[in-house]
Design a protein around this motif. Structure first.
Motif, PDB file in Angstrom:
ATOM      1  N   ASN A  18       9.983  10.048  -2.291  1.00 44.42           N
ATOM      2  CA  ASN A  18      10.818   8.999  -1.707  1.00 44.42           C
ATOM      3  C   ASN A  18      12.267   9.147  -2.174  1.00 44.42           C
ATOM      4  O   ASN A  18      12.539   9.624  -3.291  1.00 44.42           O
ATOM      5  CB  ASN A  18      10.298   7.623  -2.097  1.00 44.42           C
ATOM      6  CG  ASN A  18       8.891   7.376  -1.594  1.00 44.42           C
ATOM      7  OD1 ASN A  18       8.481   7.929  -0.562  1.00 44.42           O
ATOM      8  ND2 ASN A  18       8.132   6.550  -2.308  1.00 44.42           N
ATOM      9  N   HIS A  19      13.209   8.654  -1.347  1.00 46.31           N
ATOM     10  CA  HIS A  19      14.630   8.755  -1.686  1.00 46.31           C
ATOM     11  C   HIS A  19      15.349   7.487  -1.239  1.00 46.31           C
ATOM     12  O   HIS A  19      14.982   6.870  -0.232  1.00 46.31           O
ATOM     13  CB  HIS A  19      15.284   9.964  -1.006  1.00 46.31           C
ATOM     14  CG  HIS A  19      14.835  11.281  -1.541  1.00 46.31           C
ATOM     15  ND1 HIS A  19      15.443  11.926  -2.599  1.00 46.31           N
ATOM     16  CD2 HIS A  19      13.804  12.085  -1.155  1.00 46.31           C
ATOM     17  CE1 HIS A  19      14.821  13.073  -2.840  1.00 46.31           C
ATOM     18  NE2 HIS A  19      13.818  13.198  -1.968  1.00 46.31           N
ATOM     19  N   GLU A  20      16.381   7.128  -2.015  1.00 46.24           N
ATOM     20  CA  GLU A  20      17.337   6.100  -1.598  1.00 46.24           C
ATOM     21  C   GLU A  20      18.661   6.788  -1.329  1.00 46.24           C
ATOM     22  O   GLU A  20      19.120   7.589  -2.138  1.00 46.24           O
ATOM     23  CB  GLU A  20      17.520   5.037  -2.680  1.00 46.24           C
ATOM     24  CG  GLU A  20      16.388   4.040  -2.780  1.00 46.24           C
ATOM     25  CD  GLU A  20      16.735   2.887  -3.700  1.00 46.24           C
ATOM     26  OE1 GLU A  20      17.736   3.003  -4.445  1.00 46.24           O
ATOM     27  OE2 GLU A  20      16.031   1.873  -3.679  1.00 46.24           O
ATOM     28  N   GLN A  70      19.569   4.514   9.004  1.00 51.47           N
ATOM     29  CA  GLN A  70      18.465   3.562   8.990  1.00 51.47           C
ATOM     30  C   GLN A  70      17.343   4.060   8.092  1.00 51.47           C
ATOM     31  O   GLN A  70      17.116   5.274   7.984  1.00 51.47           O
ATOM     32  CB  GLN A  70      17.918   3.342  10.412  1.00 51.47           C
ATOM     33  CG  GLN A  70      18.876   2.617  11.331  1.00 51.47           C
ATOM     34  CD  GLN A  70      18.248   2.349  12.698  1.00 51.47           C
ATOM     35  OE1 GLN A  70      17.319   3.039  13.103  1.00 51.47           O
ATOM     36  NE2 GLN A  70      18.757   1.345  13.400  1.00 51.47           N
ATOM     37  N   SER A  71      16.655   3.126   7.471  1.00 51.05           N
ATOM     38  CA  SER A  71      15.486   3.482   6.664  1.00 51.05           C
ATOM     39  C   SER A  71      14.355   3.944   7.588  1.00 51.05           C
ATOM     40  O   SER A  71      14.200   3.444   8.706  1.00 51.05           O
ATOM     41  CB  SER A  71      15.028   2.284   5.839  1.00 51.05           C
ATOM     42  OG  SER A  71      16.049   1.857   4.955  1.00 51.05           O
ATOM     43  N   ASN A  73      10.247   6.401   7.599  1.00 48.03           N
ATOM     44  CA  ASN A  73       9.201   7.169   6.921  1.00 48.03           C
ATOM     45  C   ASN A  73       9.044   8.524   7.610  1.00 48.03           C
ATOM     46  O   ASN A  73       9.061   8.615   8.844  1.00 48.03           O
ATOM     47  CB  ASN A  73       7.868   6.416   6.946  1.00 48.03           C
ATOM     48  CG  ASN A  73       7.912   5.153   6.104  1.00 48.03           C
ATOM     49  OD1 ASN A  73       8.697   5.053   5.166  1.00 48.03           O
ATOM     50  ND2 ASN A  73       7.067   4.194   6.439  1.00 48.03           N
ATOM     51  N   GLN A  90       9.241   7.988   1.954  1.00 45.63           N
ATOM     52  CA  GLN A  90      10.009   6.843   2.450  1.00 45.63           C
ATOM     53  C   GLN A  90      11.481   7.053   2.131  1.00 45.63           C
ATOM     54  O   GLN A  90      11.861   7.223   0.961  1.00 45.63           O
ATOM     55  CB  GLN A  90       9.504   5.556   1.808  1.00 45.63           C
ATOM     56  CG  GLN A  90      10.172   4.303   2.355  1.00 45.63           C
ATOM     57  CD  GLN A  90       9.607   3.038   1.741  1.00 45.63           C
ATOM     58  OE1 GLN A  90       9.421   2.967   0.524  1.00 45.63           O
ATOM     59  NE2 GLN A  90       9.331   2.042   2.556  1.00 45.63           N
ATOM     60  N   ILE A  91      12.311   7.032   3.182  1.00 46.63           N
ATOM     61  CA  ILE A  91      13.765   7.153   3.010  1.00 46.63           C
ATOM     62  C   ILE A  91      14.359   5.764   3.210  1.00 46.63           C
ATOM     63  O   ILE A  91      14.261   5.178   4.298  1.00 46.63           O
ATOM     64  CB  ILE A  91      14.371   8.147   4.019  1.00 46.63           C
ATOM     65  CG1 ILE A  91      13.688   9.500   3.892  1.00 46.63           C
ATOM     66  CG2 ILE A  91      15.881   8.265   3.786  1.00 46.63           C
ATOM     67  CD1 ILE A  91      13.785  10.114   2.519  1.00 46.63           C
ATOM     68  N   THR A  92      14.955   5.224   2.156  1.00 40.13           N
ATOM     69  CA  THR A  92      15.527   3.881   2.203  1.00 40.13           C
ATOM     70  C   THR A  92      17.041   3.975   2.179  1.00 40.13           C
ATOM     71  O   THR A  92      17.623   4.574   1.261  1.00 40.13           O
ATOM     72  CB  THR A  92      15.050   3.040   1.007  1.00 40.13           C
ATOM     73  OG1 THR A  92      13.618   2.997   1.005  1.00 40.13           O
ATOM     74  CG2 THR A  92      15.601   1.627   1.080  1.00 40.13           C
ATOM     75  N   VAL A  93      17.665   3.419   3.202  1.00 35.54           N
ATOM     76  CA  VAL A  93      19.130   3.381   3.256  1.00 35.54           C
ATOM     77  C   VAL A  93      19.596   2.139   2.509  1.00 35.54           C
ATOM     78  O   VAL A  93      19.234   1.012   2.861  1.00 35.54           O
ATOM     79  CB  VAL A  93      19.635   3.352   4.708  1.00 35.54           C
ATOM     80  CG1 VAL A  93      21.164   3.255   4.740  1.00 35.54           C
ATOM     81  CG2 VAL A  93      19.176   4.598   5.449  1.00 35.54           C
ATOM     82  N   LYS A  94      20.353   2.373   1.475  1.00 35.55           N
ATOM     83  CA  LYS A  94      20.889   1.248   0.728  1.00 35.55           C
ATOM     84  C   LYS A  94      21.850   0.466   1.617  1.00 35.55           C
ATOM     85  O   LYS A  94      22.654   1.045   2.339  1.00 35.55           O
ATOM     86  CB  LYS A  94      21.630   1.729  -0.520  1.00 35.55           C
ATOM     87  CG  LYS A  94      20.731   2.420  -1.540  1.00 35.55           C
ATOM     88  CD  LYS A  94      21.540   2.860  -2.740  1.00 35.55           C
ATOM     89  CE  LYS A  94      20.670   3.521  -3.794  1.00 35.55           C
ATOM     90  NZ  LYS A  94      21.453   3.953  -4.968  1.00 35.55           N
ATOM     91  N   ASP A 123      16.326  -8.197  -2.108  1.00 35.01           N
ATOM     92  CA  ASP A 123      16.642  -7.113  -3.042  1.00 35.01           C
ATOM     93  C   ASP A 123      17.527  -7.640  -4.174  1.00 35.01           C
ATOM     94  O   ASP A 123      18.219  -8.659  -4.027  1.00 35.01           O
ATOM     95  CB  ASP A 123      17.356  -5.970  -2.316  1.00 35.01           C
ATOM     96  CG  ASP A 123      16.451  -5.297  -1.289  1.00 35.01           C
ATOM     97  OD1 ASP A 123      15.229  -5.256  -1.540  1.00 35.01           O
ATOM     98  OD2 ASP A 123      16.958  -4.829  -0.251  1.00 35.01           O
TER      99      ASP A 123
END
Length: 334
Positions: A18-20, A70-71, A73, A90-94, A123
């Protein structure tokens, strides 16, 4: 010759992680699978095939993602004749925080306001910024930075004044949009300055008219004024005679002793208390004698020149002024 071939189902030796990422950022997703026979590896986003069927590499596949807004999967799929396995990253866009909700003014004093609000964010929030300004003024908000709680008291405000407040949430990306504005009026306080331009003149040999203007800093709604007068200005103010009036700016004082010089001071009061009294002015109870000029001020123009200014008594025809001055406390009067 008998040859034994070992067959092993596919497994991930390096599953995708996973990455942010920041908005607009980039990331490479690496997926490595092993087995016997070696599996083919492909990437998918939901049901969308990201790797063409005729271009599937064996064992290792790197997915390059750029300008991520955009976040989402992403699923790595390893396939061999012995089976198929999947692993999802999971790629989460801060994102910047949402505006805080329900800002409320819970307490007010003459110089402070207490605000509360809800975070409005699931958050974590690093801290909050409170912005405020007088409602009557356009322009920049003043700020209180680094607020760690959802309740805060802002001090140093002006009494009996309307202010606008809003709250901003801050995370490790930056500041989010501000909350809705909330308004509040600070409480009253006793006036912090005396009435302005106090003047007095005789209407008859025993009745004088006293006039003034509202204090520069009323700090609330002026409920009335108090006129103090005496023939002995060295007495404490509490021993002077006094005459109360409403919030009008003039009054008459009668039953004065004819041919006597009276000292006069005026103060304003709110529901909280009395303000400071004005400077002493004097009037002589003799009909036709002009009142003392008001707002007498001196300003040095040079080493040898002093500029003197004053306001003439209203509704009186002045033919000339006489100036008395002396050097030092014990100097000779000129």
């Amino acid at each position: 010759l008998l040859v034994s071939v070992r067959r092993v189902a596919p497994r991930f030796s390096i599953p995708p992680s996973n990455h942010e990422v920041m908005p607009g950022g980039s990331v490479n997703l690496t997926c490595v699978a092993v087995g016997a026979p070696m599996p083919y590896v492909k990437w998918m986003a939901g049901v969308e095939e990201l790797t063409k069927e005729d271009e599937m590499p064996v064992g290792r596949n790197v997915l390059e993602l750029n300008n991520i807004m955009q976040s989402a999967n992403y699923t790595c799929v390893a396939i061999s004749s012995l089976g198929m396995i999947e692993a999802t990253a999971q790629i989460t866009v801060k994102a910047l925080p949402k505006p805080p909700t329900e800002p409320l003014v819970t307490e007010t004093t003459a110089t402070s306001v207490t605000l509360t609000w809800d975070s409005g964010n699931s958050d974590p929030i690093s801290y909050y910024v409170i912005q405020y300004k007088p409602k009557s003024l356009e322009g920049q908000f003043q700020e209180v930075d680094g607020v760690a709680t959802t309740r805060y008291s802002i001090g140093g405000l002006s009494p009996f004044s309307e202010y606008e407040f809003r709250v901003i949430a801050v995370n490790n990306i930056g500041r989010g949009p501000p909350s809705e504005l909330v308004e509040a009026r600070t409480g009253e306080q006793a006036p912090s300055s005396p009435p302005l331009k106090v003047q007095a003149r005789m209407l008859s040999a025993s009745t004088m008219l006293v006039q003034w203007e509202q204090p520069e800093e009323p700090n609330g709604q002026i409920r009335g004024y108090r006129v103090y007068y005496t023939t002995d200005p060295h007495l404490p103010l509490s021993m002077w005679q006094k005459h109360n009036t409403d919030d009008s700016h003039l009054t008459t004082v009668g039953s004065l002793i004819t041919g006597t010089t009276y000292s006069i001071r005026v103060l304003a009061f709110t529901s909280v208390g009395d303000g400071p009294p004005s400077d002493i002015i004097q009037v002589k109870t003799q009909q036709g004698v002009p009142a003392q000029p008001a707002d007498f001020q001196a300003e040095a123009e040079s080493d040898t020149r002093i500029l003197l200014t004053w306001l003439p008594a209203s509704q009186e025809r002045i033919t000339k002024y006489e100036l008395l001055y002396w050097e030092g406390e014990d100097g000779t009067q000129v």
